[in-house]
Design an enzyme around this catalytic site. Structure first.
Site, PDB file in Angstrom:
ATOM      1  N   GLY A 259      14.929 -24.294  11.784  1.00 24.88           N
ATOM      2  CA  GLY A 259      14.442 -25.534  11.207  1.00 24.88           C
ATOM      3  C   GLY A 259      13.533 -25.429  10.004  1.00 24.88           C
ATOM      4  O   GLY A 259      12.974 -26.445   9.571  1.00 24.88           O
TER       5      GLY A 259
ATOM      6  N   CYS B 292      22.086 -15.172   3.879  1.00 24.03           N
ATOM      7  CA  CYS B 292      21.160 -14.045   3.771  1.00 24.03           C
ATOM      8  C   CYS B 292      21.905 -12.711   3.821  1.00 24.03           C
ATOM      9  O   CYS B 292      21.321 -11.672   4.146  1.00 24.03           O
ATOM     10  CB  CYS B 292      20.077 -14.112   4.833  1.00 24.03           C
ATOM     11  SG  CYS B 292      20.667 -14.177   6.541  1.00 24.03           S
TER      12      CYS B 292
ATOM     13  N   LYS C 120      14.275 -24.958   6.800  1.00 20.43           N
ATOM     14  CA  LYS C 120      14.799 -25.749   5.679  1.00 20.43           C
ATOM     15  C   LYS C 120      14.760 -27.241   6.000  1.00 20.43           C
ATOM     16  O   LYS C 120      14.508 -28.070   5.126  1.00 20.43           O
ATOM     17  CB  LYS C 120      16.208 -25.279   5.334  1.00 20.43           C
ATOM     18  CG  LYS C 120      16.269 -23.834   4.856  1.00 20.43           C
ATOM     19  CD  LYS C 120      17.691 -23.383   4.588  1.00 20.43           C
ATOM     20  CE  LYS C 120      17.749 -21.917   4.187  1.00 20.43           C
ATOM     21  NZ  LYS C 120      17.328 -21.006   5.281  1.00 20.43           N
TER      22      LYS C 120
END
Length: 459
Positions: free
Chosen positions: A262, A374, A264
């Site tokens: 959470g 990522c 972002k």
């Protein structure tokens, strides 16, 4: 753990032994059973009732072994007359943990060696090797530090397939730099709701050019000022960039796909967006809800597969942070070095492609699709987006520019995509740097490896 029974006793454990036993079992769970570091750590910390400093010590030992396994095994093997069976008992994890404490954590030899011998005695399968443990680790304490500099840590610790991918994507020199940076411990970055300079001063950190606050001090995150009040949350400086690249989101409808835990979502809500946060796992959605509640923020939450979710509406913006090999986060998750395989890339790329196509359907005309990952692999980043644009002529790449959100030019591809590498470091904001304690400067280096592409729907 099946096949690894310890000798049970009601007698209290010597100080530090519980933390080391938990660390060894985390190591064994990752190396022998293929379990994730976080899942194994959560179980063992609960089983051993670890809190505070003991939990931190266990985590540090286990992470150091996973990060430096190649060097540790090279030194231990050099002192053995014949190879040991490494997956039959806790013996090898005990030796790895002991060597890590001596060579990388500078712990007193009497504690590291003595407690490792105690651990061997407590494990039925390792008990008859207790004298070997004592002799081997004493030799490591005497001679290991001198042998270590002659070893090539990058070559020994980074899997060959992964180094080959990095060389293919970035060239040999950059691949070496990525490898070396990936073996370092990550700094602690936080995102704050407001006034980053004030929180940097209060927490003994520094404000980065990207707006994140980087902390040099250690300790329990939950005990730091502002945590319980919900003033900030932990988020790597690179991971904080994608949400910022969506621009001014005040009053806009944004869906954050694959949203948990959470970070972002919290950024977008704090910036004034009306956010729908979606994740496949109900348990992860529950964790996201708990994180938002601590922060005093709210968003609509949905537990669903982002590759199939089809609401009867579109959104001004879609943020898609896809499942990936996560090779840009090795500093934080060293088990990636031991668990990921070359074949994972192709399997995940298929999932990413499916998620991208479905996410595109959720974007309103004129709206934005922000794709991020990522992973350091181009197959999950640049090539994924190139293929998407070939099959979706409604979308165009909206180039990211140097200086935007504190982004340096070297973090951008020629097409204007974000590509941070683990050795990249945001600059300190002029006038916003606090004085760091002596010896703490090294903890400010690097950031997660991240890729992001900003796409705009034309019609």
């Amino acid at each position: 753990m099946q096949g690894q029974k310890s000798v049970k006793s009601d007698a209290p454990l010597p100080p530090g032994l519980a933390a080391r036993e938990a660390a060894v079992r985390v190591i064994a769970a990752v190396l022998n059973e293929g379990r994730s570091f976080e899942a194994a750590a959560a179980k063992q910390f609960e089983d051993y009732g670890l809190e505070g400093r003991d939990r931190g010590l266990a985590r540090l030992i286990a992470a150091t072994v996973l990060r430096r396994q190649g060097e540790l095994e090279a030194i231990l093997d050099s002192y053995l007359q014949k190879p040991l069976q490494k997956q039959k008992s806790l013996l090898w994890p005990i030796l790895l943990a002991g060597a890590a404490q001596l060579l990388f954590l500078q712990m007193p030899p009497h504690a590291a060696v003595g407690l490792a011998v105690d651990q061997a005695r407590r494990d039925r399968q390792a008990a008859h090797f207790n004298k070997l443990v004592n002799a081997l680790l004493r030799r490591v304490s005497r001679e290991g530090a001198e042998a270590l500099p002659a070893l090539d840590g990058v070559a020994l610790n980074i899997p060959q397939w992964l180094m080959a991918r990095w060389r293919e994507n970035y060239g040999a020199d950059t691949a070496r730099k990525i490898g070396a940076a990936s073996l370092a411990e990550a700094p602690l970055d936080i995102s704050v709701k407001s006034d980053p300079q004030a929180w940097a001063e209060k927490l003994g950190g520094t404000v980065l050019s990207t707006g994140s606050v980087r902390l040099a001090a250690g300790g329990r995150i939950e005990d730091m000022p502002g945590f319980s009040e919900g003033a900030w949350w932990v988020q790597d400086a690179a991971a904080a960039l994608p949400a910022k690249l969506m621009g001014d989101v005040r009053g806009k409808s944004i869906v954050d796909l694959c949203a948990a835990p959470g970070g972002k979502t919290a950024q977008l809500v704090s910036a004034g967006a009306e956010v729908t946060a979606l994740d496949l796992s109900p348990q992860r959605i529950e964790r996201l809800q708990q994180n938002l509640a601590r922060l005093g923020l709210s968003a609509e939450t949905v537990a669903a597969d982002a590759g199939e979710w089809a609401p009867e509406r579109t959104f001004d913006g879609v943020l898609l942070d896809v499942p990936c090999t996560a090779t840009g986060t090795i500093r934080r998750h060293p088990d990636i070095l031991r668990l990921k395989r070359l074949e994972d890339i192709a399997a995940l790329a298929e999932i990413q492609s499916r998620l991208l196509d479905q996410a595109a359907k959720l974007v309103a005309p004129g709206g934005m699709l922000l794709y991020c990952t990522c992973s350091l692999d181009a197959e999950e980043g640049e090539r994924q987006i190139a293929r998407f644009l070939e099959r979706n002529d409604q979308f165009q790449l909206a180039p990211i520019k140097a200086g935007e959100s504190g982004i340096a030019g070297e973090w951008l591809t020629p097409r204007g995509e974000l590509r941070t590498l683990p050795f990249h470091t945001p600059s300190l904001t002029p006038g916003h740097a606090t004085e760091l304690p002596t010896g703490e400067q090294g903890k400010l280096v690097g950031m997660d490896g991240f890729y992001a592409a900003r796409l705009v729907r034309q019609s």
